[in-house]
Enzyme design. Structure first.
Site, PDB file in Angstrom:
ATOM      1  N   GLY B  47       0.802  -1.210   0.000  1.00 29.08           N
ATOM      2  CA  GLY B  47       0.000   0.000   0.000  1.00 29.08           C
ATOM      3  C   GLY B  47       0.838   1.263   0.000  1.00 29.08           C
ATOM      4  O   GLY B  47       0.329   2.352  -0.201  1.00 29.08           O
ATOM      5  N   ARG B  89      13.331   2.465   2.778  1.00 28.41           N
ATOM      6  CA  ARG B  89      14.348   2.222   1.761  1.00 28.41           C
ATOM      7  C   ARG B  89      13.797   1.923   0.375  1.00 28.41           C
ATOM      8  O   ARG B  89      14.541   1.942  -0.606  1.00 28.41           O
ATOM      9  CB  ARG B  89      15.262   1.070   2.207  1.00 28.41           C
ATOM     10  N   THR B  91      11.720   3.265  -2.076  1.00 28.16           N
ATOM     11  CA  THR B  91      11.848   4.195  -3.201  1.00 28.16           C
ATOM     12  C   THR B  91      13.316   4.364  -3.587  1.00 28.16           C
ATOM     13  O   THR B  91      13.663   4.320  -4.768  1.00 28.16           O
ATOM     14  CB  THR B  91      11.223   5.558  -2.833  1.00 28.16           C
ATOM     15  N   GLU B 292       8.893   5.992   7.198  1.00 29.94           N
ATOM     16  CA  GLU B 292       8.641   5.901   8.638  1.00 29.94           C
ATOM     17  C   GLU B 292       8.585   7.247   9.336  1.00 29.94           C
ATOM     18  O   GLU B 292       7.868   7.420  10.315  1.00 29.94           O
ATOM     19  CB  GLU B 292       9.759   5.073   9.293  1.00 29.94           C
TER      20      GLU B 292
END
Lengths: 162, 337
Positions: B47, B89, B91, B292
């Site tokens: 998602g 990490r 992308t 995050e």
């Protein structure tokens, strides 16, 4: 108590299947009829992702014993699109970025369908109340509220032009 | 008794990828007979949108429409290695691997087109609509569908490419502590506006202003959604969520959605979000990771706003009515009227 044959009108089609005693509507839709859009989340009626319409009312299918709704009209997410054409709620969810992981989406769309069926011009507070039984952990809810209001607008517009 | 309004802010610097590196991800890409480029990854899309980002990176590098790209993340047993979608990490690592693979595939695509058009590959360009054409002679061109068919059945060529991105592992120098801890860092600042009811202790977050420096927002709509969905989770951590609420024994803690307190759709602050772009040298088209960190800054910003509103300095989450009221009581004891 023996298993019994249960008959339902599912998305406009009469379906019969054998249900074990106490089988939930959700389990029957998913396992007997292969309709897997409604999800099993918490299995205790707290997350809303199993929501389907029973005679037009949104219900947590995980809490409904299927024999108690025998003969009812059930509408699931599979019955919302017309062929390949998405309806206003579905297309507004896409256009307004109202999904991320997608696990809550089937329930969100079904409560929206029920809301717009009974109130074509809901306020933001009405939309918030309608989805308050549905948990989303990705979007922060805001895009979902906006998508449902947008779907209502599109549906009203379509009703005028028709 | 009153509702007290306060404003606070907090900032966060957040590293992209595993600390100290050493976390590779691979991408393989090949053209089907009809010119669809399949990007094979083991990176999972739950998602967050890695399939979209991978497709964008592949299409941009190949110079083809995004409709010509199919991202396949089906099977981590048979797919190329991915360390995983964590540490913000995806992308950065996967995007870089896809660009490397697509660049190799583009090279082959242009070589085959050069043979097909009987020109030099260096004279060819893509226009983003599916055609490979001779620079300055736009009529001399071949469509990718025809080219892929010709590559397979006439030239016997595979239009494919391999990509991997590895931030080389770094170890601290024992004497100095010197190290190369991360590939790049994203930065953010959140301003929270809250209202504290000094009778009930209830804190309501009214507004959040989110500013994120993301390197480059490859997909601004998805980046904004990540910022605002993450901020919602920050609000949730700040005010609601805990597995150990008020009770002395762990046994009484919540075990499910019925008992675990979370904000619902009526508990939404108004959010204003701004993306700033300062491309990172080593990022895919300059992008950094912002997965995050989006849940981080809202929490201390809300704590600071509560302090601004009523003078209560809370250091344990969540900032429940009970903790706010205890803090107000303590203040009253300190300063008797």
């Amino acid at each position: 108590m023996p298993s019994q044959i249960v008959s339902l009108d599912v998305n406009g089609e009469r379906r019969e299947f054998i249900a074990a005693p106490g089988a939930t509507l959700l389990a029957c839709l998913r396992e007997s009829l292969g309709l897997t859009a409604a999800k099993r989340g918490c299995a205790q009626g707290a997350c809303g992702t199993c929501t389907v319409l029973v005679d037009g009312r949104p219900e947590a299918a995980c809490l409904v014993a299927v024999e108690t709704v025998a003969g009812s009209a059930i509408r699931t997410l599979e019955g919302v699109a017309t062929g390949g054409d998405l309806d206003e709620v579905q297309s507004a969810f896409i256009d307004c970025f109202a999904t991320q992981c997608g696990f809550c989406t089937p329930g969100m769309i079904m409560v929206a369908e029920a809301l717009l069926d009974r109130d074509p011009d809901p306020s933001e507070a009405d939309v918030i109340e309608a989805i308050s039984g549905n948990v989303c952990r990705c979007t922060g809810y805001r895009p979902i509220v906006i998508a449902i209001l947008e779907a209502a607008r599109r549906r009203r517009e379509r009703a005028v032009t028709r | 008794m009153a509702k007290l309004r306060g404003r606070g802010y907090a900032s966060v610097n957040y590293p992209t990828g595993m600390n100290l590196g050493g976390d590779p991800s691979q991408a393989l890409i090949h053209a089907t007979t009809t010119g669809t480029f399949v990007v094979s990854l083991s990176s999972v899309d739950l998602g967050q949108g890695i399939k979209t980002i991978a497709a964008q990176c592949a299409a941009e590098t190949l110079g083809l429409p995004i409709e010509n790209v199919l991202v396949d993340t089906a099977d981590t047993d048979t797919g190329p290695h991915c360390m995983g979608t964590f540490a913000s990490r995806g992308t950065h690592r996967v995007g870089n691997a896809v660009i490397m693979a697509a660049a190799e595939a583009r090279g082959v695509m242009l070589e085959v087109a050069a043979e097909e058009l009987e020109v030099d590959a260096a004279d060819l360009e893509t226009d983003g609509t599916g055609y490979i054409a001779v620079k300055g002679a736009r009529d001399k061109r071949v469509h990718i569908t025809d080219l892929a068919l010709a590559a397979h059945f006439k030239h016997g060529r595979t239009i494919s490419g391999r990509g991997i991105y590895l931030k080389e592992p770094s170890t601290p120098v024992p004497e100095t502590g010197e190290m190369d801890p991360d590939s790049c860092q994203a930065h953010a600042c959140t301003v929270a506006v809250v209202e504290v009811d000094d009778e009930t202790g209830v804190v309501e977050v009214l507004e959040l202003f989110n500013t994120y420096e993301v390197g480059r927002a490859l997909n601004p709509a998805m980046a904004t959604q990540q910022v605002e969905g993450g901020a919602w989770m920050g609000v949730s951590h700040a005010l609601f969520e805990t597995t150990e609420p008020y009770y002395p024994a762990r046994d009484h803690g919540p075990r499910d959605f019925a008992g675990y307190l979370m904000p619902g759709p009526a508990d939404l602050p108004v959010q204003h979000s701004l993306l700033l772009e300062r491309p990172a040298d080593n990022g895919p088209y300059g992008a950094k990771g912002i997965g995050e960190m989006t849940a981080n800054a809202p929490i201390p910003a809300i704590a600071n706003a509560i302090f601004d509103a009523c003078g209560v300095r809370l250091t344990a989450m969540p900032f429940t009515p009970e903790r706010v009221l205890r803090g107000l009581d303590a203040l009253r004891t300190e300063e008797p009227c």
